[in-house]
Design an enzyme around this catalytic site. Structure first.
Site: not given
Lengths: 79, 416
Positions: B173, B310, B340, B345, B402, B404
C-alpha cells in the site's frame, strides 16, 4: 458447411472481434499486411476459429495461411 | 529536440509536478474529484456479488470501467487489464495538463514509475480458461501481458512511447508513494528529466477476497458511507477501493524550458522498513520514515501545513500512525486528515492519489473533513483532525503511505 457460410462467419468475427473494416475483408486480403494481424492477434484468431467452427487447428498450419481466401479453405479442410 | 538526458550535470535539482490525472471513486477527472473533496462525498458502495462469493464485508470503492474503444485500437486495448485502463485515462489527463503530446514523447526521453502490486482478475481468468479448455493457447494473446505485475508500466510505456526508466514499483500500500519518491530521486540526481509517476489499483471481486479473509475490512455494511472512519474511536477496519492516479514529475529546468505550468514541487522523500510483523504496523518504522523525510529534505516539521495520513481505518494502524506523528511533530501539529474516509483504501494507488488530493486542496485553499471522524480515542486525540471542511491556506504538506511487510514512505510536497 459451404464455403460461403464459412466466409460469412469468418468475416463477421474479423469485423467484430478485430475491428477490421469490412471493405478490407476480401479473399485476396493478406492476413498480416492487409488485415494487420500480428503474431499475437493470430493466437486470438485461432481461438475464435476453433470456437466458431468446433475444430482443432495447428498453430504452425495457421501461420502458413497467407490470405483470407486461404483461411476459408483451411477451415473447410478441417470440417 | 535533442535528447537532453545525457547533457546535464548531476547537481541536485528541483523536481516539480507539471501534470496530474485521476480516476477514482471520487471522480474521473480533477474537477469532479475537487468537488467531491470539497463536499466530503463518499465513494463507497455495497457490492452484492462479493457477498454472494462469501466475503465477510462486501464494501468497496466504486469506479466505472473506462470505455477506450473510441480512443485506442483493438490491438492497443488487447493487453490492458481494467486497472491499466484506469491508468491510461489518468496518464492521458496528466500528460495533457503538462502540455506533453505524442510529438514531444517521440523526441524526448520520458520514463515511467508506477505503483502496482496485483493483477488478480486477468490472472484468475486465464488460469480458469486454461483449466477449462485444456489448452494454453485459449488463454488468448492478452493474458500474459494483463496478468504480469508490471502490466501497467509495460502497457503505458508502449502506448505513450516512453523511452526512459520503465518499471513497476511493488511495495504493497506504499507502492504509489514510493513510485513518486523514486521518480523524485532520479530526477533530482540528474538521471532523468521527466517521469510519469503514479499508482493503479484494480477493483474487482477477485483481488481482495483473501484480504477480506484475514478480517481487515470494516463490516459496517449497513452504512457503506460511514464504514471507512480513519482515526475514529469506533473504526473497525478498512474499505478496499481503487482506480489510478498519475503525476508528471519533471526537473524544474525541463519544465521552464518547455514553458510548462508548474503546479507543485516534490521537496522530500523518506522511507523505512519496520523489520517486524508482516501485517501489524508499529510506531518506530513510520516515525523513522517521517524523520528520514525531514532529514533528507532539510525541512522542519513546523513548516508543514497539513498532513495527509495513511490512516486506513484499522484499529492498530491508525493508532500507531497517530503515535508516530505525535512523536515527530510534538507541539508543531498541523491539521491531520485521512482522505480514506471518503475513498476507502486505494492501496497500490493510494500514495499517488493522496498526493493529488492533497495538491488539489492546497491549490484551492481547503482541507476536506476527515470523513466519519466523530470521536477520538486516547491515541488519535493527540492529533489535530478536522471534522468539518477547513477553508485555509497551506503551502506545504506531508503524505504518509505504509504497507504490508512494514514498508513506509513519506513525501513532502510544496505549492508553486
Amino acid at each position: 458447411m459451404t464455403l460461403e457460410e464459412i466466409k460469412e462467419k469468418v468475416n463477421v468475427s474479423l469485423a467484430e472481434e478485430f475491428e477490421i473494416e469490412e471493405s478490407l475483408l476480401t479473399p485476396d486480403a493478406n492476413i498480416k499486411t492487409t488485415l494487420k494481424l500480428d503474431s499475437l492477434s493470430i493466437i486470438d484468431l485461432i481461438a475464435i476459429i476453433e470456437d466458431t467452427f468446433s475444430i482443432k487447428t495447428e498453430v504452425a498450419e495457421i501461420k502458413q495461411v497467407a490470405t483470407l481466401g486461404d483461411l476459408y479453405g483451411y477451415i473447410q479442410s478441417k470440417l | 529536440m535533442p535528447d537532453i538526458k545525457s547533457s546535464h550535470n548531476t547537481m541536485s535539482r528541483k523536481v516539480v509536478i507539471t501534470g496530474m490525472g485521476i480516476y477514482s471513486c471520487l471522480g474521473t477527472d480533477l474537477d469532479s474529484v475537487k468537488d467531491s473533496l470539497w463536499n466530503g462525498k463518499s465513494g463507497i458502495v455495497f457490492d452484492p456479488e462479493r457477498k454472494a462469493m462469501g466475503y465477510r464485508s462486501a464494501l468497496t470503492g466504486y469506479v466505472p470501467e473506462p470505455d477506450l474503444k473510441s480512443i485506442l485500437s483493438r490491438s492497443q486495448r488487447a493487453f490492458l487489464p481494467t486497472h491499466g485502463a484506469y491508468a491510461y485515462v489518468a496518464t492521458d489527463q496528466a500528460l495533457k495538463m503538462a502540455g506533453i503530446n505524442m510529438e514531444y514523447l517521440e523526441k524526448n526521453s520520458v520514463g515511467i514509475l508506477y505503483g502496482g502490486d496485483s493483477t488478480a482478475e486477468p490472472t484468475y481468468q486465464s488460469i480458469c480458461t486454461m483449466v477449462e479448455k485444456g489448452d494454453t493457447l485459449r488463454c488468448g494473446s492478452g493474458a500474459i501481458f494483463k496478468s504480469m505485475n508490471s502490466t501497467v508500466t509495460m502497457n503505458l510505456s508502449c502506448l505513450f512511447k516512453l523511452r526512459g526508466i520503465n518499471m513497476t514499483v511493488s511495495a504493497a500500500c506504499a507502492s504509489g508513494s514510493h513510485a513518486i519518491g523514486l521518480g523524485y530521486l532520479l530526477i533530482k540526481e540528474g538521471l532523468e528529466e521527466c517521469i510519469v509517476c503514479g499508482g493503479a489499483q484494480e477493483i474487482n471481486k477477485y483481488v481482495v477476497g483473501s484480504f477480506d479473509g484475514i478480517g481487515a475490512f470494516s463490516i459496517r455494511e449497513n452504512e457503506p458511507e460511514k464504514a471507512s472512519r480513519p482515526f475514529d474511536r469506533d473504526r473497525d477496519g478498512l474499505v478496499p477501493s481503487g482506480g489510478a492516479a498519475t503525476l508528471i514529475l519533471e526537473s524544474e529546468e525541463s519544465a521552464l524550458k518547455r514553458g510548462a505550468n508548474i503546479i507543485a514541487e516534490v521537496v522530500g522523500y523518506g522511507f523505512s522498513s519496520n523489520g517486524d510483523h508482516i501485517s501489524t504496523p508499529n510506531v518506530a518504522g513510520p516515525a523513522q520514515s517521517l524523520r528520514n523525510c525531514f532529514k533528507n529534505s532539510g525541512i522542519d516539521p513546523s513548516q508543514i501545513g497539513y498532513i495527509n495520513a495513511h490512516a486506513t481505518s484499522t484499529p492498530v494502524g491508525d493508532k500507531n500512525e497517530a503515535l508516530a506523528i505525535a512523536e515527530v511533530f510534538g507541539k508543531d501539529m498541523p491539521p491531520v486528515s485521512s482522505t480514506k474516509g471518503q475513498t476507502g483504501h486505494e492501496m497500490w494507488m493510494a500514495g499517488a492519489s493522496e498526493a493529488i488530493y492533497s495538491i488539489i486542496m492546497m491549490k484551492n485553499g481547503f482541507i476536506a473533513p476527515s470523513l466519519n471522524f466523530e470521536n477520538p480515542d486516547q491515541d488519535t486525540a493527540l492529533l489535530n483532525i478536522p471534522t468539518e471542511r477547513l477553508e485555509t491556506k497551506f503551502d506545504m504538506f506531508l503524505s504518509n503511505s505504509f504497507g504490508f511487510g512494514g514498508t513506509n514512505s513519506t513525501l513532502i510536497i510544496k505549492n508553486r
